[in-house]
Design a protein around this motif. Structure first.
Motif, mmCIF file in Angstrom:
data_model
loop_
_atom_site.group_PDB
_atom_site.id
_atom_site.type_symbol
_atom_site.label_atom_id
_atom_site.label_comp_id
_atom_site.label_asym_id
_atom_site.label_seq_id
_atom_site.Cartn_x
_atom_site.Cartn_y
_atom_site.Cartn_z
ATOM 1 N N ASP A 54 0.809 -1.216 0.000
ATOM 2 C CA ASP A 54 0.000 0.000 0.000
ATOM 3 C C ASP A 54 0.846 1.271 0.000
ATOM 4 O OD1 ASP A 54 1.041 -0.241 2.512
ATOM 5 O OD2 ASP A 54 -0.877 -0.153 3.581
ATOM 6 N N GLY A 55 2.159 1.125 -0.215
ATOM 7 C CA GLY A 55 3.026 2.291 -0.326
ATOM 8 C C GLY A 55 3.527 2.852 0.984
ATOM 9 N N GLU A 56 3.286 2.147 2.084
ATOM 10 C CA GLU A 56 3.755 2.612 3.390
ATOM 11 C C GLU A 56 5.220 2.214 3.592
ATOM 12 O OE1 GLU A 56 1.614 4.201 5.948
ATOM 13 O OE2 GLU A 56 0.514 4.534 4.089
ATOM 14 N N HIS A 57 5.984 3.136 4.166
ATOM 15 C CA HIS A 57 7.401 2.879 4.439
ATOM 16 C C HIS A 57 7.572 2.470 5.897
ATOM 17 C CE1 HIS A 57 9.325 4.542 0.730
ATOM 18 N NE2 HIS A 57 8.145 5.122 0.638
ATOM 19 N N HIS A 58 8.366 1.444 6.118
ATOM 20 C CA HIS A 58 8.614 0.982 7.477
ATOM 21 C C HIS A 58 10.101 0.732 7.678
ATOM 22 C CE1 HIS A 58 4.315 0.453 8.224
ATOM 23 N NE2 HIS A 58 4.247 -0.052 7.001
ATOM 24 N N ALA A 59 10.565 0.986 8.881
ATOM 25 C CA ALA A 59 11.933 0.641 9.238
ATOM 26 C C ALA A 59 11.999 -0.857 9.529
ATOM 27 C CB ALA A 59 12.372 1.447 10.460
ATOM 28 N N SER A 60 13.124 -1.448 9.232
ATOM 29 C CA SER A 60 13.281 -2.891 9.431
ATOM 30 C C SER A 60 13.829 -3.194 10.823
ATOM 31 C CB SER A 60 14.250 -3.460 8.390
ATOM 32 O OG SER A 60 14.627 -4.786 8.730
ATOM 33 N N PRO A 61 13.287 -4.219 11.479
ATOM 34 C CA PRO A 61 13.827 -4.635 12.779
ATOM 35 C C PRO A 61 15.229 -5.225 12.664
ATOM 36 C CG PRO A 61 12.178 -6.193 12.026
ATOM 37 C CD PRO A 61 12.121 -5.035 11.083
ATOM 38 N N HIS A 62 15.690 -5.455 11.433
ATOM 39 C CA HIS A 62 17.034 -5.997 11.202
ATOM 40 C C HIS A 62 18.001 -4.908 10.739
ATOM 41 C CE1 HIS A 62 15.066 -9.843 11.629
ATOM 42 N NE2 HIS A 62 14.266 -9.576 10.609
ATOM 43 N N SER A 63 17.551 -3.662 10.740
ATOM 44 C CA SER A 63 18.365 -2.545 10.248
ATOM 45 C C SER A 63 19.448 -2.161 11.250
ATOM 46 C CB SER A 63 17.472 -1.340 9.985
ATOM 47 O OG SER A 63 16.887 -0.880 11.203
ATOM 48 N N ASN A 64 20.410 -1.385 10.763
ATOM 49 C CA ASN A 64 21.432 -0.847 11.663
ATOM 50 C C ASN A 64 20.819 0.093 12.689
ATOM 51 O OD1 ASN A 64 23.521 -2.260 10.475
ATOM 52 N ND2 ASN A 64 24.023 -0.627 9.034
ATOM 53 N N TYR A 65 19.762 0.791 12.301
ATOM 54 C CA TYR A 65 19.050 1.641 13.262
ATOM 55 C C TYR A 65 18.514 0.791 14.411
ATOM 56 C CZ TYR A 65 15.113 4.111 15.345
ATOM 57 O OH TYR A 65 14.232 4.654 16.248
ATOM 58 N N ALA A 66 17.818 -0.299 14.082
ATOM 59 C CA ALA A 66 17.237 -1.156 15.113
ATOM 60 C C ALA A 66 18.312 -1.748 16.006
ATOM 61 C CB ALA A 66 16.404 -2.263 14.465
ATOM 62 N N ARG A 67 19.432 -2.148 15.409
ATOM 63 C CA ARG A 67 20.521 -2.707 16.209
ATOM 64 C C ARG A 67 21.095 -1.667 17.165
ATOM 65 N NH1 ARG A 67 21.410 -6.156 11.649
ATOM 66 N NH2 ARG A 67 22.496 -4.535 10.469
ATOM 67 N N GLN A 68 21.240 -0.442 16.683
ATOM 68 C CA GLN A 68 21.772 0.614 17.542
ATOM 69 C C GLN A 68 20.816 0.907 18.697
ATOM 70 O OE1 GLN A 68 22.822 4.191 15.439
ATOM 71 N NE2 GLN A 68 23.674 5.188 17.256
ATOM 72 N N VAL A 69 19.522 0.952 18.397
ATOM 73 C CA VAL A 69 18.519 1.191 19.438
ATOM 74 C C VAL A 69 18.554 0.084 20.484
ATOM 75 C CG1 VAL A 69 16.025 1.223 19.873
ATOM 76 C CG2 VAL A 69 16.990 2.641 18.054
ATOM 77 N N ARG A 70 18.653 -1.158 20.045
ATOM 78 C CA ARG A 70 18.689 -2.269 20.996
ATOM 79 C C ARG A 70 19.890 -2.173 21.935
ATOM 80 N NH1 ARG A 70 16.451 -5.319 16.589
ATOM 81 N NH2 ARG A 70 18.526 -5.919 15.861
ATOM 82 N N GLY A 71 21.014 -1.708 21.419
ATOM 83 C CA GLY A 71 22.188 -1.536 22.264
ATOM 84 C C GLY A 71 21.972 -0.481 23.337
ATOM 85 N N ILE A 72 21.328 0.623 22.962
ATOM 86 C CA ILE A 72 21.034 1.686 23.926
ATOM 87 C C ILE A 72 20.049 1.195 24.972
ATOM 88 C CG2 ILE A 72 19.997 3.983 24.178
ATOM 89 C CD1 ILE A 72 21.039 4.511 21.259
ATOM 90 N N GLU A 73 19.044 0.433 24.531
ATOM 91 C CA GLU A 73 18.047 -0.102 25.464
ATOM 92 C C GLU A 73 18.675 -1.090 26.440
ATOM 93 O OE1 GLU A 73 14.272 0.269 22.359
ATOM 94 O OE2 GLU A 73 15.249 -1.670 22.711
ATOM 95 N N ALA A 74 19.610 -1.892 25.962
ATOM 96 C CA ALA A 74 20.276 -2.847 26.854
ATOM 97 C C ALA A 74 21.074 -2.104 27.920
ATOM 98 C CB ALA A 74 21.193 -3.766 26.045
ATOM 99 N N GLU A 75 21.739 -1.027 27.517
ATOM 100 C CA GLU A 75 22.482 -0.216 28.481
ATOM 101 C C GLU A 75 21.530 0.422 29.492
ATOM 102 O OE1 GLU A 75 25.552 3.628 28.530
ATOM 103 O OE2 GLU A 75 24.729 2.897 26.640
ATOM 104 N N ALA A 76 20.391 0.920 28.997
ATOM 105 C CA ALA A 76 19.416 1.554 29.884
ATOM 106 C C ALA A 76 18.825 0.537 30.860
ATOM 107 C CB ALA A 76 18.300 2.193 29.055
ATOM 108 N N ARG A 77 18.542 -0.657 30.386
ATOM 109 C CA ARG A 77 17.967 -1.682 31.262
ATOM 110 C C ARG A 77 18.946 -2.056 32.370
ATOM 111 N NH1 ARG A 77 13.810 -6.067 30.609
ATOM 112 N NH2 ARG A 77 13.254 -5.047 28.645
ATOM 113 N N GLY A 78 20.207 -2.184 32.004
ATOM 114 C CA GLY A 78 21.211 -2.498 33.011
ATOM 115 C C GLY A 78 21.321 -1.401 34.057
ATOM 116 N N TYR A 79 21.319 -0.156 33.599
ATOM 117 C CA TYR A 79 21.392 0.965 34.533
ATOM 118 C C TYR A 79 20.158 1.018 35.427
ATOM 119 C CZ TYR A 79 20.498 5.690 36.150
ATOM 120 O OH TYR A 79 20.152 6.771 36.925
#
Length: 277
Positions: free
Chosen positions: A71-96
């Motif tokens: 339908d022409g909608e754009h989505h970010a991929s959960p396998h993207s470098n963006y998603a990987r970077q976000v997951r790293g920040i979230e892991a750091e935040a969870r630990g803190y």
């Protein structure tokens, strides 16, 4: 989003995208050949100091793993470098937060009326808890209040990958959750609906979701309707703390979300799509 009063009218969203990219070049986060703008050449002397805007947008789409549905909608991929970077920040935040929330009850710190303040986290909305990527692609990275209103009225933005789970986990561990956004007060119902629909299972009443009210600014902000982003956000965090909370973590995708104090630790989410001073 949104970006009304705090920008010069002549500076379009497309221009802001270019400005943000030049800023990234200055700090060394991206390289587009030799001759890029430097602190000494804040006004480019030749075209060679300016990255090509089309190529910058292509790089942004590649970073987010641009996926286009039927339908022409754009989505970010959960396998993207963006998603990987976000997951790293979230892991750091969870630990803190695991340590900060566990230790909070043992600090003995006294707050309002001699009571120990309750731990809290404060989060921006656009590109911190809700992902604007599809909207940005629909409008060609050219934000307007009208297009944002139209989009928010009829669409739910996806959650920033994993942030809904992190927020719900922190709340279950004892953190009070506050959303603090530059969106205007008139967008409250759409914003709350969106947060609820994409899995933020935390209180979303007016006492937990702060939007910018230029028509009737709150008394706790001395700058009133003329607040800069930093003044508005840091002033609101100070107000939250005055209610008997202690902000142990503050999350945002812009440095203006994070500056100004009132918070023990800041977590910066990535956002190469726009820059908000």
């Amino acid at each position: 989003m949104p970006r009304p009063a705090r920008f010069r009218p002549a500076l379009t969203r497309r221009a802001r995208l270019g400005a943000a990219t030049v800023a990234a070049l200055v700090t060394g986060t991206a390289v587009f050949g030799i001759g890029q703008a430097t602190a000494e050449h804040s006004v480019p002397r030749t075209d060679k100091e300016i990255p090509n805007l089309t190529q910058v947008q292509d790089k942004i789409k590649a970073y987010y793993g641009d996926t286009v549905t039927a339908d022409g909608e754009h989505h970010a991929s959960p396998h993207s470098n963006y998603a990987r970077q976000v997951r790293g920040i979230e892991a750091e935040a969870r630990g803190y937060l695991s340590k900060a929330l566990a230790q909070h009850g043992r600090t003995g710190k006294q707050g309002k009326e001699g009571k120990q303040p309750k731990p809290a986290i404060v989060l921006d909305m656009d590109d911190t808890t809700l992902l604007t990527y599809n909207y940005e692609l629909q409008v060609g990275f050219h934000y307007t209040e009208e297009s944002q209103d139209q989009y928010l009225a009829h669409h739910d933005m996806a959650p920033v990958f994993g942030m809904n789970r992190l927020v719900n986990w922190a709340h279950a561990k004892g953190a009070e959750v506050f959303f603090l956004t530059g969106r205007k007060e008139a967008q409250r119902d759409w914003s709350v609906r969106n947060l609820k629909n994409v899995g933020y299972d935390v209180p979303l009443d007016a006492g937990h979701v702060y939007l910018k009210n230029k028509e009737h600014p709150p008394a706790y902000l001395p700058c009133g309707a003329t607040c800069t982003t930093v003044e508005y956000k840091s002033g609101t965090r100070k107000h939250i703390e005055s209610l008997g909370y202690h902000v142990v973590a503050n999350f945002g995708d812009q440095y203006s979300d994070l500056n100004g104090g009132a918070g023990d630790r800041t977590f910066k989410l990535p956002n190469p799509m726009y820059f908000l001073p």
